[in-house]
Design a protein around this motif. Structure first.
Motif, PDB file in Angstrom:
ATOM      1  N   LEU A 251      63.859  38.971  70.983  1.00 50.33           N
ATOM      2  CA  LEU A 251      63.882  38.556  69.580  1.00 50.33           C
ATOM      3  C   LEU A 251      62.794  37.528  69.274  1.00 50.33           C
ATOM      4  O   LEU A 251      62.089  37.642  68.258  1.00 50.33           O
TER       5      LEU A 251
ATOM      6  N   TRP B 260      69.627  38.560  64.020  1.00 50.90           N
ATOM      7  CA  TRP B 260      69.727  39.993  63.741  1.00 50.90           C
ATOM      8  C   TRP B 260      69.622  40.274  62.240  1.00 50.90           C
ATOM      9  O   TRP B 260      68.930  41.205  61.821  1.00 50.90           O
TER      10      TRP B 260
ATOM     11  N   ASN C  35      66.595  42.341  60.388  1.00 51.52           N
ATOM     12  CA  ASN C  35      66.916  43.544  59.621  1.00 51.52           C
ATOM     13  C   ASN C  35      66.388  43.447  58.195  1.00 51.52           C
ATOM     14  O   ASN C  35      65.838  44.415  57.652  1.00 51.52           O
TER      15      ASN C  35
ATOM     16  N   VAL D 190      68.029  38.837  75.636  1.00 56.18           N
ATOM     17  CA  VAL D 190      68.130  38.990  74.185  1.00 56.18           C
ATOM     18  C   VAL D 190      67.125  38.091  73.469  1.00 56.18           C
ATOM     19  O   VAL D 190      66.376  38.536  72.583  1.00 56.18           O
TER      20      VAL D 190
ATOM     21  N   LEU E 235      65.722  45.306  67.755  1.00 60.95           N
ATOM     22  CA  LEU E 235      67.108  45.193  67.292  1.00 60.95           C
ATOM     23  C   LEU E 235      68.037  46.077  68.110  1.00 60.95           C
ATOM     24  O   LEU E 235      69.112  45.649  68.544  1.00 60.95           O
ATOM     25  N   THR E 236      67.632  47.323  68.322  1.00 61.16           N
ATOM     26  CA  THR E 236      68.484  48.253  69.063  1.00 61.16           C
ATOM     27  C   THR E 236      68.723  47.775  70.486  1.00 61.16           C
ATOM     28  O   THR E 236      69.828  47.908  71.018  1.00 61.16           O
TER      29      THR E 236
ATOM     30  N   MET F 252      72.734  34.552  67.555  1.00 57.36           N
ATOM     31  CA  MET F 252      72.189  35.908  67.504  1.00 57.36           C
ATOM     32  C   MET F 252      72.464  36.566  66.154  1.00 57.36           C
ATOM     33  O   MET F 252      71.683  37.414  65.704  1.00 57.36           O
TER      34      MET F 252
ATOM     35  N   THR G  68      68.729  44.666  71.651  1.00 57.73           N
ATOM     36  CA  THR G  68      69.512  43.437  71.769  1.00 57.73           C
ATOM     37  C   THR G  68      70.951  43.602  71.309  1.00 57.73           C
ATOM     38  O   THR G  68      71.835  42.880  71.779  1.00 57.73           O
ATOM     39  N   VAL G  69      71.210  44.549  70.405  1.00 55.03           N
ATOM     40  CA  VAL G  69      72.589  44.767  69.943  1.00 55.03           C
ATOM     41  C   VAL G  69      73.273  45.714  70.928  1.00 55.03           C
ATOM     42  O   VAL G  69      73.563  46.872  70.630  1.00 55.03           O
TER      43      VAL G  69
END
Length: 444
Positions: free
Chosen positions: A79, A147, A151, A75, A100-101, A143, A103-104
């Motif tokens: 990032l 995030w 975003n 992750v 983003l996609t 995290m 790591t989430v």
């Protein structure tokens, strides 16, 4: 802001829709252009590694800390590299979306959930196995701001290598909603099955849920004053916990299906059903442009595009170690796994009988085991010697609603604390989460 060259006024008049279409075309035009970031091997490897780490964390007895470390490394690598590339203005908006996609993931969200529980000083199955390591919870909680910042930078700044037209907050929400709906393409059937099954089990277990609801309300700490303010939230919480306990303990397969569904949703957001993202998004853009009367040309890969380049092969190699560990774990547990497979037809038949007749209720097994646990907890001090201050004995803390904050010798305690799962009222010898536990098994 609309783009009049791409979206003539006769095809769309809503400014919000025009903003979303213009922004989507800008983002999609850069999707799949970087195979080292969005290549199929990278996406598939990321998915396989995440699934393998989830299996190791849940089932392995030795690889928990290592698996969590690998997840956090994965992750933070994505990032931090994304932020560094953003500072140097070498990151496209499409790559930022992908970071983003990726790591989430469901496992990252579970790690975050466990960290929040630890921060609130509540018990957590994961951190009991990690021996309450504070570093993991701190890195997991960090995290959230990363995030959020990424975003916000995606939608409200122009720091990327490609500049897209700015959009309003309403357009942003519409774009996000469309992305979420797209992620559920292959999960609608499973989601509907889970909801319908949950409703049916709630009706079939009505009396069991009512009894568990009363138990939860009875053991709750009631306020001495203003009890009427506590009634509604306490009743709602007790009802939710009662449903969760009865259904997931009696039918753990529905919890397993729910976890698998979340991975299907995440896999859909990674677009694993498409090998070449560049061609996929080019066809999508061509369809939008054709509807607006704009001529399109056939797809041609970008110069120097190599679907099996160094980054792709490296990503495939990264997935090998956790996959090998999972295969080794399966081989080591082959006896138990084969025994579970052999007894599955009888268990399935018992479940069918319960659905249609109400007989062979698995919740009765859970209640019987709970009574045994209470008896065991009450006599625990008689059978397990307490350690003195000068004794060098390896100890563990038993997380129990009956005996807390006490230390016991691991040589005499047959069921270590980490084996307990979602509820502390059940036997630690029968984990009932996503395991091979079978409430119908004859040995219970």
């Amino acid at each position: 802001m609309s783009n009049p060259q791409l979206f003539p006024g006769e095809n769309s008049t809503d400014p919000t829709v025009l903003d979303v279409e213009g922004y989507a075309l800008c983002v999609f035009s850069a999707e799949g252009q970087n195979p080292d970031m969005q290549g199929y091997a990278v996406r598939l490897s990321n998915f396989i590694v995440n699934v393998c780490l989830a299996l190791l964390i849940r089932y392995s007895e030795e690889d928990v800390a290592e698996s969590v470390s690998v997840l956090l490394l994965q992750v933070y690598t994505l990032l931090v590299c994304a932020f560094v590339s953003l500072i140097r203005k070498q990151l496209s908006i499409a790559d930022a979306h992908f970071a983003l996609t990726s790591t989430v993931s469901p496992l990252a969200l579970y790690l975050l959930y466990a960290s929040v529980r630890k921060a609130l000083r509540k018990s957590s199955y994961l951190f009991r196995r990690l021996d309450d390591h504070g570093t993991y919870s701190t890195l997991s909680l960090l995290m959230i701001p990363m995030w959020i910042i990424m975003n916000l930078l995606i939608y409200f700044t122009d720091l990327f290598s490609n500049t897209c037209p700015p959009i309003t907050f309403a357009s942003w929400m519409l774009f996000e909603g469309g992305a979420v709906i797209t992620s559920f393409i292959f999960a609608f059937v499973f989601t509907g099955l889970i909801v319908l099954t949950w409703i049916f089990y709630s009706l079939r277990h009505f009396r069991d849920i009512r009894g568990e609801y009363r138990r939860h309300k009875k053991k709750a700490q009631h306020w001495k004053r203003f009890t009427w303010l506590q009634w509604l939230p306490l009743s709602l919480k007790s009802f939710i916990l009662a449903q969760w306990d009865v259904i997931t303990k009696s039918h753990p397969w529905i919890l397993t299906l729910s976890i698998c569904t979340t991975y299907v949703i995440w896999g859909s957001s990674l677009i694993l059903y498409v090998t070449d993202l560049g061609e996929f998004y080019y066809d999508l853009i061509s369809g939008i442009q054709s509807e607006n009367g704009i001529a399109v040309s056939p797809y041609t890969p970008p110069p120097g595009y190599d679907p099996l380049g160094y980054g792709q092969l490296l990503a495939a190699a990264v997935a090998f170690p956790p996959l090998w560990q999972v295969l080794g774990m399966i081989w080591g547990s082959r006896t138990k796994l084969l025994a579970w497979i052999k007894g599955y037809p009888a268990s399935l038949w018992n479940g069918i009988v319960f659905i249609f007749t109400g007989h062979r209720n698995p919740w009765e097994k859970v209640l019987a085991r709970r009574v045994d646990d209470e008896t065991y907890s009450e006599s625990l001090y008689d059978s397990v010697p307490l350690t003195g201050t000068d004794e060098d004995v390896k100890t563990v803390k038993r997380a129990s609603s009956f005996v807390t904050q006490e230390k016991f010798d691991t040589d005499t305690l047959s069921n270590p604390a980490w084996r307990s799962t979602t509820s502390l009222d059940y036997s630690t010898a029968h984990p009932t989460s996503t395991t091979l536990y079978d409430p119908y098994h004859s040995t219970l």
